[in-house]
Design an enzyme around this catalytic site. Sequence first.
Site, mmCIF file in Angstrom:
data_model
loop_
_atom_site.group_PDB
_atom_site.id
_atom_site.type_symbol
_atom_site.label_atom_id
_atom_site.label_comp_id
_atom_site.label_asym_id
_atom_site.label_seq_id
_atom_site.Cartn_x
_atom_site.Cartn_y
_atom_site.Cartn_z
ATOM 1 N N ASN A 167 53.582 58.351 37.102
ATOM 2 C CA ASN A 167 53.957 59.029 38.404
ATOM 3 C C ASN A 167 53.282 60.425 38.430
ATOM 4 O O ASN A 167 53.676 61.138 37.597
ATOM 5 C CB ASN A 167 55.400 59.081 38.608
ATOM 6 C CG ASN A 167 55.623 59.779 39.765
ATOM 7 O OD1 ASN A 167 55.161 60.649 40.172
ATOM 8 N ND2 ASN A 167 56.889 59.245 40.670
ATOM 9 N N HIS A 174 54.038 65.398 40.411
ATOM 10 C CA HIS A 174 54.231 66.706 39.861
ATOM 11 C C HIS A 174 52.859 67.339 39.329
ATOM 12 O O HIS A 174 52.789 68.501 39.286
ATOM 13 C CB HIS A 174 55.146 66.664 38.609
ATOM 14 C CG HIS A 174 56.273 66.404 39.065
ATOM 15 N ND1 HIS A 174 57.226 67.206 40.078
ATOM 16 C CD2 HIS A 174 57.238 65.276 38.491
ATOM 17 C CE1 HIS A 174 58.280 66.601 40.230
ATOM 18 N NE2 HIS A 174 58.293 65.464 39.295
ATOM 19 N N HIS A 183 54.624 59.397 45.501
ATOM 20 C CA HIS A 183 55.890 59.268 46.589
ATOM 21 C C HIS A 183 55.307 60.143 47.771
ATOM 22 O O HIS A 183 55.224 61.379 47.419
ATOM 23 C CB HIS A 183 56.952 59.771 45.800
ATOM 24 C CG HIS A 183 58.247 59.619 46.726
ATOM 25 N ND1 HIS A 183 59.331 59.942 46.213
ATOM 26 C CD2 HIS A 183 58.194 59.318 47.983
ATOM 27 C CE1 HIS A 183 60.349 59.932 47.037
ATOM 28 N NE2 HIS A 183 59.641 59.400 48.198
ATOM 29 N N ARG A 231 56.698 61.857 50.188
ATOM 30 C CA ARG A 231 57.927 62.111 50.980
ATOM 31 C C ARG A 231 57.982 62.649 52.243
ATOM 32 O O ARG A 231 57.058 63.201 52.949
ATOM 33 C CB ARG A 231 58.459 63.439 49.884
ATOM 34 C CG ARG A 231 59.002 62.941 48.337
ATOM 35 C CD ARG A 231 59.628 64.102 47.647
ATOM 36 N NE ARG A 231 61.150 63.943 48.153
ATOM 37 C CZ ARG A 231 62.096 63.639 47.577
ATOM 38 N NH1 ARG A 231 62.025 63.287 46.193
ATOM 39 N NH2 ARG A 231 63.366 63.346 48.168
ATOM 40 N N ARG A 235 56.574 67.501 49.963
ATOM 41 C CA ARG A 235 56.696 68.610 49.040
ATOM 42 C C ARG A 235 55.647 68.429 47.958
ATOM 43 O O ARG A 235 55.273 69.482 47.428
ATOM 44 C CB ARG A 235 58.123 68.789 48.727
ATOM 45 C CG ARG A 235 58.558 67.705 47.591
ATOM 46 C CD ARG A 235 59.869 67.955 46.887
ATOM 47 N NE ARG A 235 60.819 67.774 47.941
ATOM 48 C CZ ARG A 235 62.134 67.462 47.691
ATOM 49 N NH1 ARG A 235 62.533 67.269 46.443
ATOM 50 N NH2 ARG A 235 63.106 67.377 48.358
ATOM 51 N N GLU A 295 55.596 55.046 46.818
ATOM 52 C CA GLU A 295 57.151 55.013 47.107
ATOM 53 C C GLU A 295 57.192 55.628 48.290
ATOM 54 O O GLU A 295 56.748 56.497 48.826
ATOM 55 C CB GLU A 295 57.701 55.815 45.949
ATOM 56 C CG GLU A 295 58.002 55.401 44.585
ATOM 57 C CD GLU A 295 58.311 56.389 43.589
ATOM 58 O OE1 GLU A 295 59.182 57.450 44.071
ATOM 59 O OE2 GLU A 295 58.359 56.189 42.553
ATOM 60 N N THR A 329 64.534 61.764 43.327
ATOM 61 C CA THR A 329 65.424 60.580 43.874
ATOM 62 C C THR A 329 66.729 60.635 42.803
ATOM 63 O O THR A 329 66.702 60.007 41.652
ATOM 64 C CB THR A 329 64.638 59.476 43.682
ATOM 65 O OG1 THR A 329 63.292 59.670 44.227
ATOM 66 C CG2 THR A 329 65.216 58.278 44.534
ATOM 67 N N GLU A 358 63.312 47.979 40.885
ATOM 68 C CA GLU A 358 63.195 49.047 39.945
ATOM 69 C C GLU A 358 64.446 49.499 39.540
ATOM 70 O O GLU A 358 65.092 50.111 40.567
ATOM 71 C CB GLU A 358 62.129 50.107 40.302
ATOM 72 C CG GLU A 358 62.082 51.395 39.136
ATOM 73 C CD GLU A 358 60.821 52.101 39.381
ATOM 74 O OE1 GLU A 358 59.854 51.366 40.077
ATOM 75 O OE2 GLU A 358 60.876 53.234 38.985
ATOM 76 N N HIS A 409 62.909 56.419 36.175
ATOM 77 C CA HIS A 409 63.554 57.672 36.218
ATOM 78 C C HIS A 409 64.331 58.248 34.937
ATOM 79 O O HIS A 409 65.129 57.878 34.331
ATOM 80 C CB HIS A 409 64.823 57.554 37.153
ATOM 81 C CG HIS A 409 65.145 58.961 37.915
ATOM 82 N ND1 HIS A 409 64.349 59.346 38.985
ATOM 83 C CD2 HIS A 409 66.056 59.899 37.639
ATOM 84 C CE1 HIS A 409 64.874 60.657 39.336
ATOM 85 N NE2 HIS A 409 65.583 60.998 38.452
#
Length: 241
Positions: free
Chosen positions: A7, A10, A43, A45, A49, A70, A101, A151, A192
Amino acid sequence: MIRLGVNIDHVATLRNARGEFHPDPVIAAKFVKKSGADSITIHLREDRRHINDNDVKKICSIKNLPVNLEVSTNPEIIKIALKIKPNFICIVPENRKEITTEGGLNLEKNKKLIKKIISKFKKKNIRTSLFINPSLKDIKISKKLGTDCVEIHTGRLANLIKSKKKFSNEFNRIKKCSILADNLSIEVHAGHGLDYKTSKVLSKIREIKEFNIGHYLIGESIFYGLEFVIKYFKKILRKKK
Ligand code: PXP
């Protein structure tokens, strides 16, 4: 071999902190591919963000890089995803105030909507996944909704391990859910809060076929990349005689 999905949200968080172009998540996606990961997760969003629409478009057009997008159940986001057609989608809950999340989907409450979304993606041959809490009831509902994968949210297990608390109950809960899902022909993924230790613990559950890891992996990459970058700067700054 368990597959690793990385992922890179970031990387976009860091770019957006400056409001400029560096570090570019598209380049990060190419690095991830070159480094041997099996897929990339991003993701989109609702508040954009980190990853934005342009990132999604560009990352999904990289050749031979499976992209797991996602998405929340927001109609605007679903429309974008259906248009861009990533290889995989994972439906996740989204709460505007959360830092990340925080838990799995409320399947009981959103059954009808989620079933409809899954069928739209399946019509386009996009692999579907649902981000759920480790609950046997949610695995059974997931089967009824027709998802290809689930998941399992591993945040609770990760927190217990990191705070050196007893984690066997949570581990067994995840294991039982993984076995049930596998028996129902649903592919099991986990994600996660995973770091080296939690990933190692969870890798003992043979039904889990894919791990999706973000925050810790990107954080570690900073440490392992610092030496190279500092040496490179020192080389540039060396005074010429
Ligand atoms: N899987 C899903 C479905 C997620 O929503 C997230 C976090 O955005 C992750 C995996 C990665 O979690 P982390 O960044 O804590 O590794």
